[in-house]
Design a protein around this motif. Structure first.
Motif, PDB file in Angstrom:
ATOM      1  N   THR A  13      50.669  49.443  92.759  1.00 18.69           N
ATOM      2  CA  THR A  13      49.353  49.240  92.377  1.00 18.69           C
ATOM      3  C   THR A  13      49.435  48.701  90.907  1.00 18.69           C
ATOM      4  OG1 THR A  13      48.755  51.435  91.863  1.00 18.69           O
ATOM      5  CG2 THR A  13      47.937  50.351  94.081  1.00 18.69           C
ATOM      6  N   SER A  14      50.241  48.413  90.531  1.00 15.72           N
ATOM      7  CA  SER A  14      50.725  48.092  88.757  1.00 15.72           C
ATOM      8  C   SER A  14      50.085  46.497  88.848  1.00 15.72           C
ATOM      9  CB  SER A  14      51.851  47.983  88.478  1.00 15.72           C
ATOM     10  OG  SER A  14      52.921  47.167  89.405  1.00 15.72           O
ATOM     11  N   SER A  15      49.911  46.098  87.276  1.00 12.84           N
ATOM     12  CA  SER A  15      49.229  45.078  87.138  1.00 12.84           C
ATOM     13  C   SER A  15      50.197  43.818  87.727  1.00 12.84           C
ATOM     14  CB  SER A  15      49.313  44.841  85.777  1.00 12.84           C
ATOM     15  OG  SER A  15      48.574  45.827  85.218  1.00 12.84           O
TER      16      SER A  15
ATOM     17  N   ASP B  61      60.337  46.856  89.833  1.00 14.88           N
ATOM     18  CA  ASP B  61      60.423  47.161  88.583  1.00 14.88           C
ATOM     19  C   ASP B  61      59.951  48.589  88.186  1.00 14.88           C
ATOM     20  OD1 ASP B  61      61.550  44.619  88.142  1.00 14.88           O
ATOM     21  OD2 ASP B  61      59.599  43.707  87.901  1.00 14.88           O
ATOM     22  N   ASP B  62      60.386  49.141  87.147  1.00 20.24           N
ATOM     23  CA  ASP B  62      60.049  50.392  86.620  1.00 20.24           C
ATOM     24  C   ASP B  62      60.053  50.552  85.238  1.00 20.24           C
ATOM     25  OD1 ASP B  62      60.204  53.180  85.804  1.00 20.24           O
ATOM     26  OD2 ASP B  62      60.265  53.669  87.917  1.00 20.24           O
TER      27      ASP B  62
ATOM     28  N   ASP C  64      50.854  53.647  90.079  1.00 19.20           N
ATOM     29  CA  ASP C  64      51.216  52.776  88.741  1.00 19.20           C
ATOM     30  C   ASP C  64      52.126  53.617  87.854  1.00 19.20           C
ATOM     31  OD1 ASP C  64      48.819  54.086  87.946  1.00 19.20           O
ATOM     32  OD2 ASP C  64      47.714  52.547  88.813  1.00 19.20           O
ATOM     33  N   ILE C  65      51.210  54.186  86.777  1.00 23.51           N
ATOM     34  CA  ILE C  65      51.983  55.003  86.169  1.00 23.51           C
ATOM     35  C   ILE C  65      51.658  56.631  86.579  1.00 23.51           C
ATOM     36  CG2 ILE C  65      51.608  53.718  84.012  1.00 23.51           C
ATOM     37  CD1 ILE C  65      49.696  55.365  83.143  1.00 23.51           C
TER      38      ILE C  65
ATOM     39  N   PRO D  92      44.612  47.502  91.762  1.00 23.00           N
ATOM     40  CA  PRO D  92      45.822  47.426  90.948  1.00 23.00           C
ATOM     41  C   PRO D  92      45.633  47.433  89.566  1.00 23.00           C
ATOM     42  CG  PRO D  92      45.247  45.163  91.989  1.00 23.00           C
ATOM     43  CD  PRO D  92      44.034  46.408  92.457  1.00 23.00           C
ATOM     44  N   GLY D  93      46.356  47.851  88.670  1.00 24.88           N
ATOM     45  CA  GLY D  93      46.456  47.955  87.187  1.00 24.88           C
ATOM     46  C   GLY D  93      47.186  48.964  86.703  1.00 24.88           C
ATOM     47  N   GLY D  94      47.800  48.709  85.564  1.00 26.19           N
ATOM     48  CA  GLY D  94      48.480  49.541  84.826  1.00 26.19           C
ATOM     49  C   GLY D  94      50.135  49.099  84.971  1.00 26.19           C
TER      50      GLY D  94
END
Length: 380
Positions: free
Chosen positions: A165-167, A263-264, A200-201, A225-227
């Motif tokens: 759910t990352s940006s 990606d991390d 995400d984070i 999503p976000g972060g």
């Protein structure tokens, strides 16, 4: 465990004789080994394997002269089976019916329960194989005995959906949600359970283990999503808290479906730590990349490494619609696998990692299984 794509030429027959064990210890790792039959049981000649679809003709046939009836074990062979070990069935016993309970087997009982997939070179699933069609090395040595071998098409599933759910995946997120919901609708049977989480984070469990598809659907829809991205932290925590702690009376199949670009940029644990935790939890990880660009990047390689180390498979969609295809392929594979229960040689309670080398003796077929497991630690 990594899929074995090579086709070694040499075929070894497992027996109980000490000279052969010494010879096997000195042989190259890629040597093919016939699985041990139960003590005193004859080994049948391998029939022509049935396939779900026609397989290409083999370039060479397996030498029939190499598959013979093993001699009974000598009296001095150490018996490592615990007093509570399940009875060994006859060699010609059929696989248990899908509605019969299957006893959970643990490494602590000096038994290893290995689940694996067999495909042809075009990726089509191969069914109907027998245990004498495979060779096995555990920590470089053949097993003491093979206790069970059967095709587990209906083993209850414990499945986790991990959605990034990352940006970086914001524009693709709704389609990933739709594909995950369709996957759960198709795969969950009465005895299966699934959970839904986003990361995400940090990691958010939106719906814990349940068989209720409506609750799982609601959990997926609540994700936003976000972060940044803490992929390794999330994978480590999920296997530790959701999979490793599962208390089941009967055998189940643990699997994670990880949808991410790989990606991390925020984790504190390393990729290797996350993989080790998956292996400790006996969890297969399937990865679906959200990178639909023509070129592969570091994230795609990360997803491949995680899947192959745990016996899963990575999927790389070339367009957004192919994400759903990846879910469907995972669904088919989870119902087309084999289970092998064996007693390894010289298993010590030292917590060390033991490698597994499993090979199909027919060069037309490829085996995909986890690379190994951790031996139990001594009781505290």
């Amino acid at each position: 465990m990594t899929a074995i794509n090579r086709s070694p030429r040499t075929l070894f027959r497992l027996t109980w004789a000490l000279p052969l064990v010494v010879a096997l210890a000195a042989a190259p790792l890629h040597a093919q080994l016939q699985l041990n039959a139960l003590p005193g049981a004859p080994v049948p000649q391998p029939p022509a394997p049935a396939t779900t679809s026609p397989a290409p003709a083999a370039s060479q046939s397996t030498p029939q002269a190499a598959i013979q009836t093993p001699k009974p074990a000598p009296q001095s062979t150490p018996q490592t089976a615990p007093a509570t070990a399940p009875q060994q069935p006859p060699a010609n016993e059929q696989a248990p019916a899908s509605d019969q309970p299957v006893t959970t087997l643990h490494v602590q009982a000096n038994e290893v329960n290995l689940i694996f997939t067999v495909t042809d070179k075009k990726g089509r699933f191969i069914t109907g194989l027998k245990r004498e069609n495979f060779g096995l090395l555990d920590d470089g040595r053949p097993p003491i005995s093979v206790l069970h071998f059967y095709q587990q098409t209906n083993l209850p599933l414990r499945v986790g959906i991990m959605l990034d759910t990352s940006s970086s995946i914001r524009q693709r997120f709704q389609f990933e949600q739709d594909s995950a919901i369709e996957f759960l609708l198709q795969i969950l049977h009465r005895n299966d359970r699934a959970f839904v989480m986003g990361f995400d984070i940090q990691t958010d469990i939106e719906q814990d283990f349940t068989n209720n598809v409506d609750l799982l659907n609601q959990g997926i829809r609540r994700l936003r999503p976000g972060g940044g991205t803490a992929l390794f932290d999330s994978l480590y925590k999920t296997c530790r808290d959701q999979m490793l702690t599962l208390q089941e009376e009967n055998a189940v199949r643990r699997a994670l479906i990880l949808v991410s670009d790989g990606d991390d940029n925020y984790s504190r644990v390393q990729e290797s730590d996350a993989i080790k935790m998956c292996q400790r939890a006996g969890t297969i990880v399937y990865t679906i990349s959200t990178n639909i660009s023509p070129s592969k990047d570091k994230g795609d390689e990360t997803l491949r490494a995680i899947s192959e180390a745990t016996g899963g498979q990575p999927f790389y969609p070339t367009k957004l619609e192919d994400v759903a295809v990846g879910f469907r392929n995972i669904q088919e594979e989870l119902r087309s696998q084999y289970a092998l229960v064996y007693r390894p040689a010289d298993l010590k309670q030292d917590g060390a990692f033991r490698t597994i080398y499993l090979q199909a003796l027919d060069p037309r077929y490829r085996v995909r299984a986890q690379k190994g497991y951790f031996a139990p630690k001594p009781p505290q």
